[in-house]
Write an enzyme that holds these catalytic residues in place. Structure first.
Site, PDB file in Angstrom:
ATOM      1  CG  LEU A   8      -1.721   1.259   1.526  1.00  0.00           C
ATOM      2  CD1 LEU A   8      -2.684   1.550   0.393  1.00  0.00           C
ATOM      3  CD2 LEU A   8      -2.479   1.104   2.842  1.00  0.00           C
ATOM      4  CB  ILE A   9       2.238   3.409  -2.417  1.00  0.00           C
ATOM      5  CG1 ILE A   9       3.065   2.149  -2.634  1.00  0.00           C
ATOM      6  CG2 ILE A   9       3.139   4.640  -2.447  1.00  0.00           C
ATOM      7  CD1 ILE A   9       3.826   2.143  -3.953  1.00  0.00           C
ATOM      8  N   GLY A  11      -0.036   8.738  -1.541  1.00  0.00           N
ATOM      9  CA  GLY A  11       0.474   9.878  -2.302  1.00  0.00           C
ATOM     10  C   GLY A  11       1.114   9.500  -3.622  1.00  0.00           C
ATOM     11  CB  SER A  13      -1.366  12.189  -7.641  1.00  0.00           C
ATOM     12  OG  SER A  13      -0.709  13.133  -6.809  1.00  0.00           O
ATOM     13  CB  SER A  14       2.943  13.863  -9.005  1.00  0.00           C
ATOM     14  OG  SER A  14       2.945  14.459  -7.710  1.00  0.00           O
ATOM     15  CB  ILE A  16       8.925  10.001  -4.381  1.00  0.00           C
ATOM     16  CG1 ILE A  16      10.159  10.882  -4.580  1.00  0.00           C
ATOM     17  CG2 ILE A  16       9.302   8.708  -3.663  1.00  0.00           C
ATOM     18  CD1 ILE A  16      10.751  11.418  -3.287  1.00  0.00           C
ATOM     19  CE1 TYR A 152       8.052  18.357   3.618  1.00  0.00           C
ATOM     20  CE2 TYR A 152      10.392  18.840   3.822  1.00  0.00           C
ATOM     21  CZ  TYR A 152       9.379  18.044   3.343  1.00  0.00           C
ATOM     22  OH  TYR A 152       9.673  16.937   2.593  1.00  0.00           O
TER      23      TYR A 152
END
Length: 280
Positions: A8-9, A11, A13-14, A16, A152
Site C-alpha cells: 500500500l502506497i 500519495g 499522483s506524482s 516519488i 516542514y
C-alpha cells in the site's frame, strides 16, 4: 515471494509516489496505489500503461480518519493481507513563524506527520500478521533543519523520531521499519510548495530570495535526483531481507545528512545553512 506481496502506497499522483508504485509493480508487488483525488490519477495510469503493469488505484486522504479506516478495510477485504506500507504522502511548505499562524503549522504537521502516524497505526495489525514492514519517506530535511522550512522540517523531524523509536518495538512483533531520506528530487513537490507569498515584501524578503536562488540550483535537473532513482532505492529496501533503519537515496543526501550526524553541538549545521539566507 514478492509476487504474492501486497504493498500500500500513499500519495501516488506524482513524483516519488508515482515512480515507486510503478517500480514496485514491475518488481512483482501487488500495489494498492492511493491518492486523495482520483481525478489526478491520469499521470499514474499513463506511467503504468507504459511500463506494462497494473495497479489498484484507491482514494485515500491520510488526514481523514474515516478515509484511512476505509482504505485499510478495503485492503483486508480484497487481499486478506498487507505486507508493506509505504508512507509517501506529504506536502511542502515555505514560511517563517513570525508571519504564520499556529494553525498554518498544524496543517503542515497534519499531513506530513500525523498522516504517517495514522496510516502506520491502522496498518500495523495486518503487518504483524504478515511479518511485514513500514517504509516512510522522510527527507534530509528530517535530519538537518533548513531556512524557511520550519514547519516542514519539524514534521519530518517528528517522522524521524517517531519511526526511530518505533523500530525496535515493531521488531519484537516481526515488523521492520525503515526511513527513506531523499535530498533534492526533480518532482512537482517544490513547484507546489505553499506559504511563500506570506514572506514577500516583509523584513524576511531578502533572506527568502537568497534561499530560493540557492534552492533553485539544488533542484536543477542537472543536479537533483530523479523520482525513479529514489523509487529504485525504495524497492531495494522493500525487497531486502534485512533492510536498514535509515537510508539516504543518493551520495548527495548522504553527505548532507552526515553534516548533522557528525555535528554534536550544532555549529556545523549553522555554518552550512547560514549562507543560504545571506547570499554570502
Amino acid at each position: 515471494m514478492v509476487t504474492q506481496s501486497i504493498l500500500l502506497i500513499t500519495g501516488t499522483s506524482s513524483g516519488i509516489g508515482l515512480a515507486s508504485a510503478v517500480a514496485a509493480a514491475r518488481a512483482g508487488f501487488t500495489v494498492v496505489a492511493t491518492m486523495r483525488d482520483l481525478n489526478r490519477a491520469d499521470a499514474l495510469r499513463d506511467a503504468a500503461d507504459t511500463a506494462g503493469v497494473s495497479l489498484d488505484l484507491q482514494p485515500l486522504d491520510v488526514t481523514d480518519p474515516a478515509s484511512v479506516a476505509a482504505c485499510l478495510s478495503y485492503v483486508k477485504a480484497t487481499y486478506g493481507r498487507l505486507d508493506a506500507l509505504l508512507n509517501n504522502a506529504g506536502a511542502g511548505h515555505l514560511g517563517t513563524i513570525e508571519l504564520e499562524s499556529v494553525d498554518d503549522v498544524r496543517a503542515v504537521m497534519e499531513v506530513n506527520f500525523f498522516g504517517v502516524v495514522a496510516m502506520t497505526k491502522a496498518a500495523l495489525p495486518l503487518l504483524r500478521a504478515s511479518g511485514g514492514r513500514v517504509v516512510s519517506v522522510s527527507s534530509v530535511g528530517g535530519v538537518v533543519g533548513q531556512p524557511f522550512n520550519e514547519a516542514y522540517c519539524a514534521a519530518k523531524f517528528a517522522v524521524e523520531g517517531f519511526m526511530e523509536s518505533l523500530t525496535p518495538v515493531a521488531a519484537t512483533v516481526g515488523v521492520r521499519v525503515t526511513v527513506i531520506e531523499p535530498g533534492a528530487v526533480t518532482t512537482e513537490f517544490v513547484a507546489n510548495v505553499g506559504g511563500r507569498r506570506s514572506v514577500e515584501g516583509t523584513p524576511y524578503d531578502g533572506a527568502l530570495r537568497a534561499y530560493l536562488e540557492r534552492t533553485a540550483a539544488a533542484f536543477d535537473p542537472a543536479a537533483a535526483q530523479t523520482p525513479e532513482g529514489v523509487a529504485d532505492v525504495i524497492v531495494e529496501v522493500l525487497t531486502s531481507e534485512n533492510p536498514p533503519a535509515r537510508v539516504q537515496t543518493s551520495e548527495a543526501a548522504q553527505r548532507f545528512a552526515g553534516v548533522k550526524l557528525a555535528d554534536l553541538d550544532g555549529a556545523h549545521v549553522q555554518a552550512v545553512t547560514r549562507h543560504w539566507v545571506t547570499g554570502a
